[in-house]
Every structure is written in C-alpha cells, then in structure tokens.
Scaffold this motif. Structure first.
Motif: not given
Length: 356
Positions: A276-303
C-alpha cells in the motif's frame, strides 16, 4: 553501505533565539543551535559475539529530522544510544560536526544532547517545572534563569506554565507527560535531539496530535533530530529523510519519504514499505500547479470542496471521497487557482514495481 544526503541545504536552520552552550555560558549570537552527525563505519559487537550494528555509515545534516526504522532487532535503538554513548561503539567513528564523540567526556556529551524515550522517564517526586530544569540545574544556571527557561519551554510545547508547572507527573495525561519530556530534552538548547519511540505509548488520537505539534515545534527550534520508530506512517509524516535498517544494522536505503516510497532500492525495502505504499506516497506528494485543470469559464456548483495548494494529494483524495465529489477547488490563500480531479490523482504515473 554508505549514505550521504545529496543536498545538505534541505534543512537549512536558524540559530535558536535562546539557550546555552554545554558549559553554561550563554551561546554567542550566530552560533549554530544544531550540529551535523556523521557515522563512519560504526560497529557494535557484544561480548557473546552478537553483532547489533555492522559498519554503518550515515550522514545527518544539521537541522534535519532523520528517522531510523526497520524490523525488531535491526539495531536502530542501538545506533541512537551509541550517538550519546549510552552504548559504546566497538569500532568506527561518530562525529558531531567535526568532534569525535568517542573522544569526548560522556557526561558532558549527554548534556549537549537531548534524549526523549518512550516512557518519558520524568522524576515522579519532582514538579513539571523542576523536571524541565534538570539539565540547566546540572549546568549551574541560576534559579531564576531555570524558572524562566522552564516556563518558556512549557509554553512552547503547549502547556501553560502557570497551570502545569507545579503539577507532578502522575497528575498529567500520557500526552502531557510526553510534552514535558520534549521540553526537558530541549532545556539546555542541545545541538542534537535523540528520540526513541517517543509517541508509541499514547493512544492513536493523542499520537497524531503530538506528531502535528512536534512538526510545529521543529519549525520553531530546527534541531538535528534522530528519531527511532516502528511506525512507517509516522516515519513518512515526520522525517526529512528515512533510513531503513535490516538485521545487523545494515543500511538498506536512506532517502526522502517520497523517494523511498516511489523508488524502493531493494526487494527488502519494497516488502518493508508494503503493497500500500502508493497510498502512503500520496501523503508526501504535494498539490502543485501542474496537476491542476484551469479555472472554468462557466460557473461551477458552489458546493465543490476546497483544498489548499501545497497540501498533500492524500488530503485532497480524502476530501473528495468524504464529500463524494469528482473535483475540488484548489486555493492559494482564499483565491481559487484551479481544479483537481479524482481521476488526476489516481492517474499520476509512478514507477512500476518489477514483475516477479
């Protein structure tokens, strides 16, 4: 097997704003409050022929927290106790900065090294304040200075000195006693802090809280810390680097948590860190900008849930699962900077394990 960290600047440290040198004189401004540690071919063989540690070489940069972990009987606690000479090495050298500890008076050495153990070891007949002031008292500090330092450190570890200072150890919870143990170990501003299973004697909820508070404390004091644990999750959470030992104190791998989980150096390490080291690896992998989808041009649910840029992928996945969402806003401060999807987290390309 030798191990020298690739980048000693990974834990650049600042001098503590308080503290003492080993002889009781106030530490001069700019004097480092942490020392590097180097083990060079260290061996421990007992009179019956048992080899607990065999030719171990390891370097710990000043200000880093290094975790020793491995199966029972692999010599990790022996290594710790050789650093402060509670156990004498049979061969090899142990250096604090450039000073060989085997050529240093052991009593003076231990007054420069903080030591925290599983069952704390507080003096039951002394108050919390007196326990914290143990080493400064041995160094000949004045009573008022000891009192001031004890109060400062109790506050630093989250215990109100006016409330807890006059209590006795039996009047504290396990987690509170452990905090007092850490405060006592830091009292004379040691250059090294050794910790042997420091959080294993408390319940899981208290342990998680102590780990979180300890990381905050390390940001404040930035000591060189060698910590022994049997808990891989604790090692991954706390360590700047992790040293995995096998029987006889053999060093199997010495790396950052992310590298160790992502690129095990041997079948022993791969088996030790688990399937299960793959799960543990998530705990030491930060969220970086290259992992993100761009902000949408149309509104998304506020929830949609929110996670902070720089927090771990483990935290992001947990947020998505608990809210039953496929995407989460990623924010910097209070502003969204992109979207992170469950699919993106689960599709990150990690090195595959060898087959067979």
């Amino acid at each position: 097997m030798n191990a020298t960290p690739e980048d000693d600047s990974a834990a650049s440290h600042r001098s503590a704003p308080y503290g003492d040198s080993g002889d009781g004189a106030t530490r001069a401004a700019g004097t480092p409050s942490a020392a590097s540690i180097r083990l060079d071919g260290v061996r421990k063989q007992y009179p019956d022929g048992t080899v607990a540690v065999n030719k171990l070489s390891l370097s710990v940069p000043a200000g880093e927290l290094v975790v020793l972990i491995g199966p029972s009987g692999c010599g990790k606690s022996t290594v710790l106790r050789m650093i402060n000479r509670l156990i004498e090495p049979s061969a090899g050298r142990i250096l604090l900065d450039d000073e060989d500890v085997t050529e240093t008076d052991p009593v003076q050495l231990r007054r420069r090294i903080g030591y925290v153990i599983q069952n704390v070891g507080l003096f039951p007949h002394q108050t919390v304040q007196a326990n914290v002031g143990t080493v400064p008292r041995l160094l000949g500090w004045s009573r008022s200075r000891i009192r001031s330092r004890s109060d400062e450190l109790l506050d630093l570890v989250g215990l109100d000195p006016s409330r807890f200072g006059r209590r006795y150890p039996h009047e504290l919870s396990g987690g509170q006693r452990q905090r007092v143990g850490v405060a006592r170990a830091l009292a004379a501003d040691p250059v090294v802090l050794l910790m042997d299973e420091p959080f294993s004697a408390v319940d899981p909820i208290a342990r998680a809280r102590l780990q979180e508070e300890f990381l905050r404390l390390q940001e404040e004091v930035r000591k060189t810390i060698v910590l022994v644990t049997h808990d891989l999750d604790e090692a991954v959470r706390l360590g700047d680097r992790i040293a995995i030992l096998s029987q006889g104190g053999r060093l199997e791998q010495y790396d950052s948590p992310a590298t160790l989980l992502g690129e095990p150096a041997s079948s022993f390490v791969r088996e030790f860190v688990g399937a299960d080291r793959g799960i543990r690896r998530l705990a030491v992998t930060p969220i970086t900008r290259d992992l993100l989808n761009p902000l949408p041009t149309t509104p998304l649910p506020g929830s949609l849930p929110r996670v902070a840029l720089g927090s771990s992928l483990y935290d992001a996945l947990a947020t998505l699962l608990t809210t039953n969402a496929d995407e989460t806003w990623v924010t910097e401060g209070s502003e969204p900077v992109g979207l992170l999807s469950r699919h993106r987290i689960l599709s990150i390309d990690y090195p595959a394990d060898p087959v067979g």
